[in-house]
Design an enzyme around this catalytic site. Structure first.
Site, PDB file in Angstrom:
ATOM      1  N   SER A   1      21.346  -1.228  11.767  1.00 15.60           N
ATOM      2  CA  SER A   1      21.335   0.514  11.732  1.00 15.60           C
ATOM      3  C   SER A   1      22.442   1.073  11.000  1.00 15.60           C
ATOM      4  CB  SER A   1      21.259   0.918  13.324  1.00 15.60           C
ATOM      5  OG  SER A   1      21.004   2.348  13.514  1.00 15.60           O
ATOM      6  N   THR A   2      23.298   1.820  11.914  1.00 18.97           N
ATOM      7  CA  THR A   2      24.447   2.414  11.194  1.00 18.97           C
ATOM      8  C   THR A   2      25.331   1.519  10.086  1.00 18.97           C
ATOM      9  OG1 THR A   2      24.560   3.845  12.879  1.00 18.97           O
ATOM     10  CG2 THR A   2      26.524   4.191  11.458  1.00 18.97           C
TER      11      THR A   2
ATOM     12  N   HIS B   1      16.969   0.903  10.680  1.00 23.76           N
ATOM     13  CA  HIS B   1      16.631   2.384  11.124  1.00 23.76           C
ATOM     14  C   HIS B   1      17.059   3.091  10.098  1.00 23.76           C
ATOM     15  CE1 HIS B   1      18.023   0.923  15.378  1.00 23.76           C
ATOM     16  NE2 HIS B   1      16.747   0.452  14.989  1.00 23.76           N
TER      17      HIS B   1
ATOM     18  N   MET C   1      24.304   1.588  15.467  1.00 22.28           N
ATOM     19  CA  MET C   1      24.458   2.182  16.761  1.00 22.28           C
ATOM     20  C   MET C   1      23.424   1.867  17.931  1.00 22.28           C
ATOM     21  SD  MET C   1      24.941   6.442  16.882  1.00 22.28           S
ATOM     22  CE  MET C   1      23.224   6.593  16.274  1.00 22.28           C
TER      23      MET C   1
ATOM     24  N   ASP D   1      19.261  -1.514  20.184  1.00 19.73           N
ATOM     25  CA  ASP D   1      18.176  -1.931  19.998  1.00 19.73           C
ATOM     26  C   ASP D   1      18.147  -3.372  19.534  1.00 19.73           C
ATOM     27  OD1 ASP D   1      15.427  -2.016  19.170  1.00 19.73           O
ATOM     28  OD2 ASP D   1      15.817  -0.864  17.261  1.00 19.73           O
TER      29      ASP D   1
END
Length: 347
Positions: free
Chosen positions: A169-170, A195, A288, A291
């Site tokens: 993600s991030t 993401h 972040m 997940d």
């Protein structure tokens, strides 16, 4: 701890909406706004913010030029605010390469309503950015330049082929690039859930295809999974892996978000557990939230190898940290060692 934010945007409307949204969180203080980067430069010195939100397109100096100068002279967490367009996607991916921590999108029409729809996500991203480890431009440029070697013809696949599954993600767009640049052209197939908004996943896949020795594409439904290929989940759908006879296939699903995400890493890993089992190896990179942690643990429980990126090299140690805390990670490694470990396991 209160996160101090400086908002940089040439639109008075956007500055006002962002200020209103962020100020609703008692852990965020909007210390100032700036209509262009030259004004922002002085306000950064004066106000000492923890995080910047930065528009891509602005007068007097564009956002990318300002970001490049900032990351060379005073690296700090920057959250890009970009248009939800193909051009906006390309520029945003360039910003992430230059060291921006993350981004939020704004629609071309009804900007106020569009930003308010993502208010909670925006506040979360600002607070996550404050804890992030931005990479200065000198660190980025110190990485050796790698030219993708020629691509070989993929070997014939069978049910015994290994699959590498990666969630991020991030900070993940750059972490994924580092892992893919460490892969040879005949590496086992790689499936990735990052993401990312729907408009951004195809340009991201195209960028990865230019730097990787493997063939990288945005996944489509029922696309065969072959060695030497990388499949990135579309920003609008979950990516699942299914077996059909001697083949593994990509399957796309528009089922509701899981862990507030679609695509979701947990959703992809769950299908890996069911259809690939110990032929898979799993990795969680910077990001972040949590997940992917639960289903990475299931992968480890059935005997598959698993790895999480370590805290020191993660932009945000949310997802990999959650995997480590629940015991899902067999190994915890710095980013630069992950490709080699994945290859060692699949060999």
């Amino acid at each position: 701890m209160v996160t101090r934010v400086l908002i940089i945007d040439d639109s008075a409307l956007v500055r006002g909406v962002l200020s209103e949204i962020l100020s609703e969180d008692p852990q965020i203080e909007v210390v100032g706004t700036a209509a262009d980067p030259l004004i922002a430069r002085d306000k950064i010195k004066q106000l000492q913010p923890d995080v910047l939100t930065l528009d891509v397109e602005m007068p007097r100096m564009d956002g990318l030029t300002f970001l490049e100068n900032l990351m060379r002279l005073r690296p700090m967490p920057v959250l890009m605010v970009s248009s939800l367009t193909a051009q906006g996607a390309e520029v945003t991916l360039q910003a992430l390469e230059l060291g921006a921590v993350d981004f939020v999108t704004k629609p071309a029409l009804d900007v106020k309503a569009g930003l308010e729809e993502y208010a909670e996500t925006l506040r979360e991203k600002v607070k996550a950015a404050a804890m992030a480890r931005p990479r200065g431009l000198s660190a980025l440029k110190s990485r050796p330049a790698v030219e993708a070697p020629p691509r070989s013809r993929p070997r014939r696949f069978s049910t015994t082929e290994k699959i590498i599954a990666i969630g991020a993600s991030t900070g993940g767009t750059e972490a994924i690039k580092d892992v893919l640049m460490g892969m040879p052209p005949d590496a086992p197939a790689i499936v990735i859930t990052q993401h990312i908004p729907a408009m951004f996943s195809a340009p991201f896949a195209a960028r990865m295809n230019r730097v990787s020795a493997m063939s990288v594409c945005e996944a489509s439904d029922r696309l065969p999974i072959l060695p030497g290929h990388v499949y990135i989940a579309p920003g609008s759908h979950h990516l699942l892996i299914e077996r059909s006879g001697a083949r593994y296939l990509c399957r796309l699903s528009d089922a509701p978000p899981e862990n507030r995400h679609r695509p979701s890493v947990d959703t992809m890993f769950r299908s890996i557990v069911e259809y690939v089992g110990t032929n898979a190896v799993g990795a969680i990179l910077t990001g972040m939230g949590e997940d992917g942690a639960r289903q990475l643990l299931e992968l480890r429980r059935i005997g598959a190898h698993t790895v999480a990126q370590d805290e020191s090299t993660s932009v945000v140690w949310g997802m990999p940290g959650a995997a480590v805390r629940c015991g899902a990670a067999e190994q915890v490694l710095p980013l630069q060692n992950i490709a080699g470990q994945l290859l060692e396991w699949v060999r």
